[in-house]
Structures are given as C-alpha cells and as structure tokens.
Design a protein around this motif. Structure first.
Motif, PDB file in Angstrom:
ATOM      1  N   THR A 110       0.826  -1.197   0.000  1.00 17.56           N
ATOM      2  CA  THR A 110       0.000   0.000   0.000  1.00 17.56           C
ATOM      3  C   THR A 110       0.872   1.264   0.000  1.00 17.56           C
ATOM      4  OG1 THR A 110      -0.165  -0.141   2.414  1.00 17.56           O
ATOM      5  CG2 THR A 110      -1.949  -1.115   1.126  1.00 17.56           C
ATOM      6  N   ILE A 111       2.141   1.098  -0.345  1.00 17.97           N
ATOM      7  CA  ILE A 111       3.073   2.225  -0.438  1.00 17.97           C
ATOM      8  C   ILE A 111       3.305   2.538  -1.913  1.00 17.97           C
ATOM      9  CG2 ILE A 111       5.387   3.067   0.081  1.00 17.97           C
ATOM     10  CD1 ILE A 111       5.472   1.216   2.461  1.00 17.97           C
ATOM     11  N   PRO A 112       3.065   3.794  -2.347  1.00 12.75           N
ATOM     12  CA  PRO A 112       3.267   4.140  -3.756  1.00 12.75           C
ATOM     13  C   PRO A 112       4.671   3.782  -4.243  1.00 12.75           C
ATOM     14  CG  PRO A 112       2.113   5.902  -2.629  1.00 12.75           C
ATOM     15  CD  PRO A 112       2.532   4.928  -1.572  1.00 12.75           C
ATOM     16  N   ASN A 113       4.708   3.209  -5.448  1.00 11.47           N
ATOM     17  CA  ASN A 113       5.959   2.884  -6.135  1.00 11.47           C
ATOM     18  C   ASN A 113       6.815   1.860  -5.396  1.00 11.47           C
ATOM     19  OD1 ASN A 113       5.463   4.775  -8.318  1.00 11.47           O
ATOM     20  ND2 ASN A 113       5.856   6.376  -6.799  1.00 11.47           N
ATOM     21  N   GLN A 114       6.206   1.066  -4.525  1.00  9.61           N
ATOM     22  CA  GLN A 114       6.860  -0.096  -3.934  1.00  9.61           C
ATOM     23  C   GLN A 114       5.982  -1.302  -4.238  1.00  9.61           C
ATOM     24  OE1 GLN A 114       8.217   0.194   0.107  1.00  9.61           O
ATOM     25  NE2 GLN A 114       8.924   2.306  -0.137  1.00  9.61           N
ATOM     26  N   TYR A 115       6.583  -2.370  -4.753  1.00  8.51           N
ATOM     27  CA  TYR A 115       5.784  -3.432  -5.360  1.00  8.51           C
ATOM     28  C   TYR A 115       5.872  -4.771  -4.646  1.00  8.51           C
ATOM     29  CZ  TYR A 115       5.793   0.031  -9.055  1.00  8.51           C
ATOM     30  OH  TYR A 115       5.654   1.197  -9.749  1.00  8.51           O
ATOM     31  N   GLU A 116       6.497  -4.823  -3.481  1.00  5.95           N
ATOM     32  CA  GLU A 116       6.611  -6.094  -2.775  1.00  5.95           C
ATOM     33  C   GLU A 116       5.223  -6.574  -2.332  1.00  5.95           C
ATOM     34  OE1 GLU A 116       8.139  -3.338  -1.932  1.00  5.95           O
ATOM     35  OE2 GLU A 116      10.255  -3.681  -2.423  1.00  5.95           O
ATOM     36  N   ARG A 117       4.933  -7.848  -2.595  1.00  2.00           N
ATOM     37  CA  ARG A 117       3.659  -8.411  -2.161  1.00  2.00           C
ATOM     38  C   ARG A 117       3.654  -8.575  -0.649  1.00  2.00           C
ATOM     39  NH1 ARG A 117       0.041  -9.630  -5.382  1.00  2.00           N
ATOM     40  NH2 ARG A 117      -0.973 -11.017  -3.918  1.00  2.00           N
ATOM     41  N   SER A 118       2.480  -8.509  -0.090  1.00  2.00           N
ATOM     42  CA  SER A 118       2.313  -8.627   1.349  1.00  2.00           C
ATOM     43  C   SER A 118       1.983 -10.069   1.726  1.00  2.00           C
ATOM     44  CB  SER A 118       1.191  -7.698   1.820  1.00  2.00           C
ATOM     45  OG  SER A 118       0.900  -7.909   3.186  1.00  2.00           O
ATOM     46  N   GLN A 119       2.524 -10.517   2.848  1.00  2.00           N
ATOM     47  CA  GLN A 119       2.168 -11.844   3.349  1.00  2.00           C
ATOM     48  C   GLN A 119       0.759 -11.848   3.923  1.00  2.00           C
ATOM     49  OE1 GLN A 119       5.091 -13.066   6.225  1.00  2.00           O
ATOM     50  NE2 GLN A 119       6.770 -13.067   4.754  1.00  2.00           N
ATOM     51  N   ARG A 120       0.368 -10.724   4.543  1.00  3.08           N
ATOM     52  CA  ARG A 120      -0.930 -10.629   5.203  1.00  3.08           C
ATOM     53  C   ARG A 120      -1.863  -9.703   4.425  1.00  3.08           C
ATOM     54  NH1 ARG A 120       0.877  -8.816  11.050  1.00  3.08           N
ATOM     55  NH2 ARG A 120       2.333  -7.623   9.746  1.00  3.08           N
ATOM     56  N   LEU A 121      -3.140  -9.984   4.517  1.00  2.05           N
ATOM     57  CA  LEU A 121      -4.140  -9.214   3.770  1.00  2.05           C
ATOM     58  C   LEU A 121      -4.143  -7.760   4.249  1.00  2.05           C
ATOM     59  CD1 LEU A 121      -6.414  -9.529   1.637  1.00  2.05           C
ATOM     60  CD2 LEU A 121      -7.995  -9.827   3.559  1.00  2.05           C
ATOM     61  N   LYS A 122      -4.107  -6.834   3.273  1.00  7.16           N
ATOM     62  CA  LYS A 122      -4.115  -5.406   3.567  1.00  7.16           C
ATOM     63  C   LYS A 122      -5.493  -4.812   3.265  1.00  7.16           C
ATOM     64  CE  LYS A 122       0.341  -4.728   4.502  1.00  7.16           C
ATOM     65  NZ  LYS A 122       1.147  -3.896   3.592  1.00  7.16           N
ATOM     66  N   CYS A 123      -5.837  -3.746   4.004  1.00  9.76           N
ATOM     67  CA  CYS A 123      -7.114  -3.057   3.811  1.00  9.76           C
ATOM     68  C   CYS A 123      -6.879  -1.549   3.746  1.00  9.76           C
ATOM     69  CB  CYS A 123      -8.067  -3.341   4.969  1.00  9.76           C
ATOM     70  SG  CYS A 123      -8.728  -5.030   5.025  1.00  9.76           S
ATOM     71  N   ILE A 124      -7.525  -0.884   2.797  1.00 10.56           N
ATOM     72  CA  ILE A 124      -7.505   0.573   2.740  1.00 10.56           C
ATOM     73  C   ILE A 124      -8.937   1.070   2.571  1.00 10.56           C
ATOM     74  CG2 ILE A 124      -5.168   0.698   1.803  1.00 10.56           C
ATOM     75  CD1 ILE A 124      -6.378   1.256  -0.946  1.00 10.56           C
ATOM     76  N   THR A 125      -9.150   2.338   2.933  1.00 10.56           N
ATOM     77  CA  THR A 125     -10.463   2.977   2.824  1.00 10.56           C
ATOM     78  C   THR A 125     -10.375   4.060   1.762  1.00 10.56           C
ATOM     79  OG1 THR A 125     -10.914   2.544   5.153  1.00 10.56           O
ATOM     80  CG2 THR A 125     -12.254   4.229   4.078  1.00 10.56           C
ATOM     81  N   VAL A 126     -11.322   4.051   0.820  1.00  8.46           N
ATOM     82  CA  VAL A 126     -11.264   4.982  -0.316  1.00  8.46           C
ATOM     83  C   VAL A 126     -12.628   5.633  -0.539  1.00  8.46           C
ATOM     84  CG1 VAL A 126      -9.407   3.731  -1.490  1.00  8.46           C
ATOM     85  CG2 VAL A 126     -11.778   3.127  -1.960  1.00  8.46           C
ATOM     86  N   PRO A 127     -12.639   6.887  -0.984  1.00  9.69           N
ATOM     87  CA  PRO A 127     -13.894   7.521  -1.393  1.00  9.69           C
ATOM     88  C   PRO A 127     -14.133   7.313  -2.890  1.00  9.69           C
ATOM     89  CG  PRO A 127     -12.175   9.176  -1.299  1.00  9.69           C
ATOM     90  CD  PRO A 127     -11.521   7.861  -0.929  1.00  9.69           C
ATOM     91  N   ILE A 128     -15.391   7.118  -3.277  1.00  5.17           N
ATOM     92  CA  ILE A 128     -15.732   7.051  -4.699  1.00  5.17           C
ATOM     93  C   ILE A 128     -15.591   8.458  -5.302  1.00  5.17           C
ATOM     94  CG2 ILE A 128     -17.575   6.592  -6.367  1.00  5.17           C
ATOM     95  CD1 ILE A 128     -16.458   4.091  -5.091  1.00  5.17           C
ATOM     96  N   VAL A 129     -14.996   8.515  -6.491  1.00  3.43           N
ATOM     97  CA  VAL A 129     -14.726   9.788  -7.178  1.00  3.43           C
ATOM     98  C   VAL A 129     -15.648   9.890  -8.387  1.00  3.43           C
ATOM     99  CG1 VAL A 129     -12.962  11.086  -8.426  1.00  3.43           C
ATOM    100  CG2 VAL A 129     -12.337   9.776  -6.387  1.00  3.43           C
ATOM    101  N   ASP A 130     -16.145  11.094  -8.658  1.00  5.27           N
ATOM    102  CA  ASP A 130     -17.045  11.274  -9.797  1.00  5.27           C
ATOM    103  C   ASP A 130     -16.313  11.000 -11.107  1.00  5.27           C
ATOM    104  OD1 ASP A 130     -16.348  14.124 -11.184  1.00  5.27           O
ATOM    105  OD2 ASP A 130     -15.973  14.195  -9.019  1.00  5.27           O
ATOM    106  N   ASP A 131     -17.081  10.605 -12.120  1.00  6.38           N
ATOM    107  CA  ASP A 131     -16.512  10.184 -13.403  1.00  6.38           C
ATOM    108  C   ASP A 131     -15.679  11.284 -14.051  1.00  6.38           C
ATOM    109  OD1 ASP A 131     -17.862   7.863 -12.934  1.00  6.38           O
ATOM    110  OD2 ASP A 131     -19.378   8.153 -14.507  1.00  6.38           O
ATOM    111  N   GLN A 132     -16.134  12.524 -13.987  1.00  9.16           N
ATOM    112  CA  GLN A 132     -15.419  13.612 -14.658  1.00  9.16           C
ATOM    113  C   GLN A 132     -14.021  13.788 -14.083  1.00  9.16           C
ATOM    114  OE1 GLN A 132     -17.532  17.321 -14.660  1.00  9.16           O
ATOM    115  NE2 GLN A 132     -16.009  18.386 -15.911  1.00  9.16           N
ATOM    116  N   THR A 133     -13.904  13.731 -12.761  1.00  9.24           N
ATOM    117  CA  THR A 133     -12.588  13.834 -12.130  1.00  9.24           C
ATOM    118  C   THR A 133     -11.701  12.679 -12.551  1.00  9.24           C
ATOM    119  OG1 THR A 133     -13.511  14.988 -10.216  1.00  9.24           O
ATOM    120  CG2 THR A 133     -11.374  13.914  -9.913  1.00  9.24           C
TER     121      THR A 133
END
Length: 254
Positions: free
Chosen positions: A142-165
């Motif tokens: 979940t770190i930008p531009n770092q690609y190592e896979r995680s051993q444990r399941l990760k969770c993030i919270t995101v807002p839905i963005v309008d289509d135009q944006t």
C-alpha cells in the motif's frame, strides 16, 4: 524528548508508527480469495459456493493450474481456516478490450464450504455514488511505487470519485468506459498493488481493481471495474457454466 525515546524504542524493536501497516483484522473479509499458481498471484471475491469474480489481468491461464485459497489471511502460514480448491473454468468477459471491460469469472472445481472464515459477498443492488466510502483489500503493498507483495491481507479505505474527475486524471493512452468506477484521492488511502483487489461498499461487491493509478501518484484515483453494470453477465455465466451434476437413477425391478 519523550517522543524521541518512543521512536527510538520502536525502531529497536522493528516497529514503526509510520510503517505500511494497513493490515486487515484477520479474517474480517471472509469473501477474499487468494489466486495463485499457473502464472497468477492476485485476489478475487467469492460470490457463490462455486464462483469467484476477479479482473481480466488476474485470469488464470489454464484450468487446474491455479489454486483458489479461501479463508486466508497470512498466505505463508497454514492457520487451519483455509480451503484450497483448484480452478476448473476461467471465463473472461468477451470480447475483452482493455479500454472497455476487465472482468473474469472463475469456477471452482468443487463447492466451497461456508464457515465463519469463508463466506460469499453479495453482488451490487445499486451503483456506488461519488463521495461514498468504500473498502479495498488485497495482498499487495500500500506504499506508492513499492511493489513487494504482502504476506498478510491489507485493507484501505477509499472515497468514490465522480466520473469527470476520473477521466481528467487518466493518462493519454487510456479511454473512459461506462464499466469503470474510480476511488481514492489526495490525502486518502489510494494505493493497493494487487491485481484483482476487491472493493466493497456498504456490504456489497462494487469493484475489482483495473488500474492502480494511485500507486504511481497518490493524488490520482485508482480504477475499478464497475460491477453494478455486469450483474446480468455474471448471472448468465453462472447459468451457462453450471457444472452438470450426476442424476440419481432408480434401479429397475426384475
């Protein structure tokens, strides 16, 4: 001074309050599936005892070459909650064009057993709305531009963005599709390096990851397949590819 000592102590013990934690509460996502082997290593969502939804990029290449692990949290440890089942059928959305569709249905070789740790997620009864808070999970960094896979399941919270944006932030080589929905923006969680990572809104499956733009630039939303547009196709695939069950025969009396 006390803060400095705390940071020093955490550093000596290998912990960091600024680290890439974001680890899910173990087994809080009982629909999450880990697809591995046969050239894939990514996520999907269990929607039925026999069926998994994932992205096109996560599609297994051959039947019986990929295993779907259900009830997983730490993929390096057998916790006693797992069910490991071979993939029997792989049905990508057809025709596939990267700018139009990114969706794959995966049928298990045998039905999953529903337990406390293995449960399906409902398909959407509505489409997600701009500003709605959703939750994304997967086994990726979940770190930008770092690609190592995680051993444990990760969770993030995101807002839905309008289509135009969303369209405004697209790279020039991508084109908008009505089958897309975007989530994440500046100053929010917005990166999950896991093909097929699962987005759930209000207890319903609303997306699987298409493009992880937020991992390249945290100000950009990431793109998910807008699953509310595909309910009919999903149900049609489940009907057409349902396994043939043996029929009981009555012995002939002689």
């Amino acid at each position: 001074m006390n803060l400095f000592l705390l940071l020093l102590a955490l550093g000596l013990t290998g912990a960091s309050p600024l680290g890439d934690s974001k680890v899910c509460q173990p087994h809080s996502r009982p629909w999450q599936v880990y697809l591995h082997g046969g050239g894939v290593s990514c996520s999907g969502a269990l929607i039925d005892a026999l069926w998994i939804v994932t992205s096109f990029n996560c599609a297994p290449t051959r039947s019986y070459s990929t295993i779907a692990s259900l009830g997983e949290h730490d993929v390096t440890v057998e916790e006693g909650t797992e069910q490991h089942i071979y993939v029997a059928d792989v049905i990508p959305h057809s025709p596939y064009r990267s700018s139009l569709h990114s969706l794959t249905m995966v049928r298990l070789a045998e039905p999953a057993r529903f337990t406390q740790h293995v449960q399906p997620i409902p398909l959407p009864s509505r489409c997600p709305q701009p500003g709605e808070t959703c939750h994304v999970s997967g086994w990726g960094s979940t770190i930008p531009n770092q690609y190592e896979r995680s051993q444990r399941l990760k969770c993030i919270t995101v807002p839905i963005v309008d289509d135009q944006t969303c369209v405004y932030t697209f790279p020039e080589f991508l084109f908008w599709s009505m089958g897309m929905v975007c989530a994440g923006q500046a100053n929010t969680d917005n990166c999950m390096h896991d093909g097929g990572s699962v987005m759930v809104c209000d207890g319903q499956l609303q997306g699987v990851q298409w493009y992880s733009h937020g991992c390249g630039n945290p100000a950009d939303p990431s793109v998910y397949t807008k699953l509310c547009m595909y309910n009919d196709w999903i149900h049609d695939v489940m009907d057409r590819y349902a396994p043939t069950l043996p029929t009981e025969t009555t012995p002939v009396m002689t």
